[in-house]
Design a protein around this motif. Structure first.
Motif, mmCIF file in Angstrom:
data_model
loop_
_atom_site.group_PDB
_atom_site.id
_atom_site.type_symbol
_atom_site.label_atom_id
_atom_site.label_comp_id
_atom_site.label_asym_id
_atom_site.label_seq_id
_atom_site.Cartn_x
_atom_site.Cartn_y
_atom_site.Cartn_z
ATOM 1 N N PHE A 6 0.998 -0.704 0.146
ATOM 2 C CA PHE A 6 0.129 -0.565 -0.124
ATOM 3 C C PHE A 6 0.733 1.304 0.260
ATOM 4 C CE2 PHE A 6 -1.948 3.791 2.213
ATOM 5 C CZ PHE A 6 -3.536 3.424 1.873
ATOM 6 N N TYR A 43 -5.391 1.780 -10.076
ATOM 7 C CA TYR A 43 -5.696 2.646 -8.549
ATOM 8 C C TYR A 43 -5.503 3.840 -9.098
ATOM 9 C CZ TYR A 43 -4.361 -2.402 -6.591
ATOM 10 O OH TYR A 43 -4.800 -3.645 -7.025
ATOM 11 N N ASP A 129 -7.640 2.602 2.563
ATOM 12 C CA ASP A 129 -7.276 2.177 1.358
ATOM 13 C C ASP A 129 -8.754 1.613 0.950
ATOM 14 O OD1 ASP A 129 -7.277 -0.957 -0.128
ATOM 15 O OD2 ASP A 129 -5.723 -1.629 1.300
ATOM 16 N N THR A 131 -9.705 0.070 -1.765
ATOM 17 C CA THR A 131 -10.042 -0.572 -2.876
ATOM 18 C C THR A 131 -11.337 -2.255 -2.773
ATOM 19 O OG1 THR A 131 -8.306 -2.111 -1.653
ATOM 20 C CG2 THR A 131 -8.081 -0.973 -3.567
ATOM 21 N N ASN A 134 -10.754 -4.860 -0.079
ATOM 22 C CA ASN A 134 -10.382 -4.787 0.762
ATOM 23 C C ASN A 134 -11.335 -4.424 1.840
ATOM 24 O OD1 ASN A 134 -8.072 -4.047 3.285
ATOM 25 N ND2 ASN A 134 -8.680 -1.699 2.928
#
Length: 158
Positions: A6, A43, A129, A131, A134
């Motif tokens: 990360f 991302y 995070d 994403t 996650n």
């Protein structure tokens, strides 16, 4: 994604920005920050108050389409979570919760509980995070167990 991966991704995001990709959040009715894409464009980092909130492309698209307009203001709440505030009502929504709203509604119906009893947990305990892999939808007591308590009420008492 572990902390090392990360951190590396976050540190690399600004170095991969291109002028056509970088957007000032001010243009989207916010007060500060920038948006950066990873080199492979999988991302997206949204920088607010010296922190970068990471999204994968799919979650960022939802976030951008549903919130970035003249009716909303991007903010960070007291817990450090990225939020959107509705300018008319003042209602604040945490982005990670909204990204999983369909799953929250489904689990609420399945468990026959209030939607407020359903939480969205950051699996790696990194609130920056956001994403897809996650974010985990859980009943609040199971969420508390992920943080080392038996129930949510017990966790709040700490």
């Amino acid at each position: 994604m572990n902390k090392e991966d990360f951190d590396k991704l976050i540190n690399d995001l600004p170095s991969h920005k291109k002028e056509r990709e970088k957007r000032d959040i001010e243009n989207k009715n916010s007060t500060e920050g920038s948006v950066y894409y990873s080199e492979d464009e999988q991302y997206v980092g949204v920088e607010m108050r010296d922190k970068t909130y990471l999204f994968d492309r799919e979650n960022y698209k939802i976030f951008e389409e549903d919130f970035w307009d003249e009716n909303n203001l991007l903010s960070v709440d007291s817990g450090g979570y990225l939020c959107v505030i509705d300018k008319k009502t003042g209602y604040m929504r945490r982005i990670h919760y909204y990204l999983k709203k369909d799953e929250v509604e489904r689990l609420s119906k399945e468990l026959r509980c209030l939607m407020g009893d359903i939480h969205v947990h950051h699996k790696n305990k990194n609130k920056f995070d956001n994403t897809l892999g996650n974010l985990e939808v859980l009943h609040k007591d199971l969420h508390a167990q992920r943080h080392g308590s038996n129930t949510w009420a017990e966790l709040l008492e700490r």
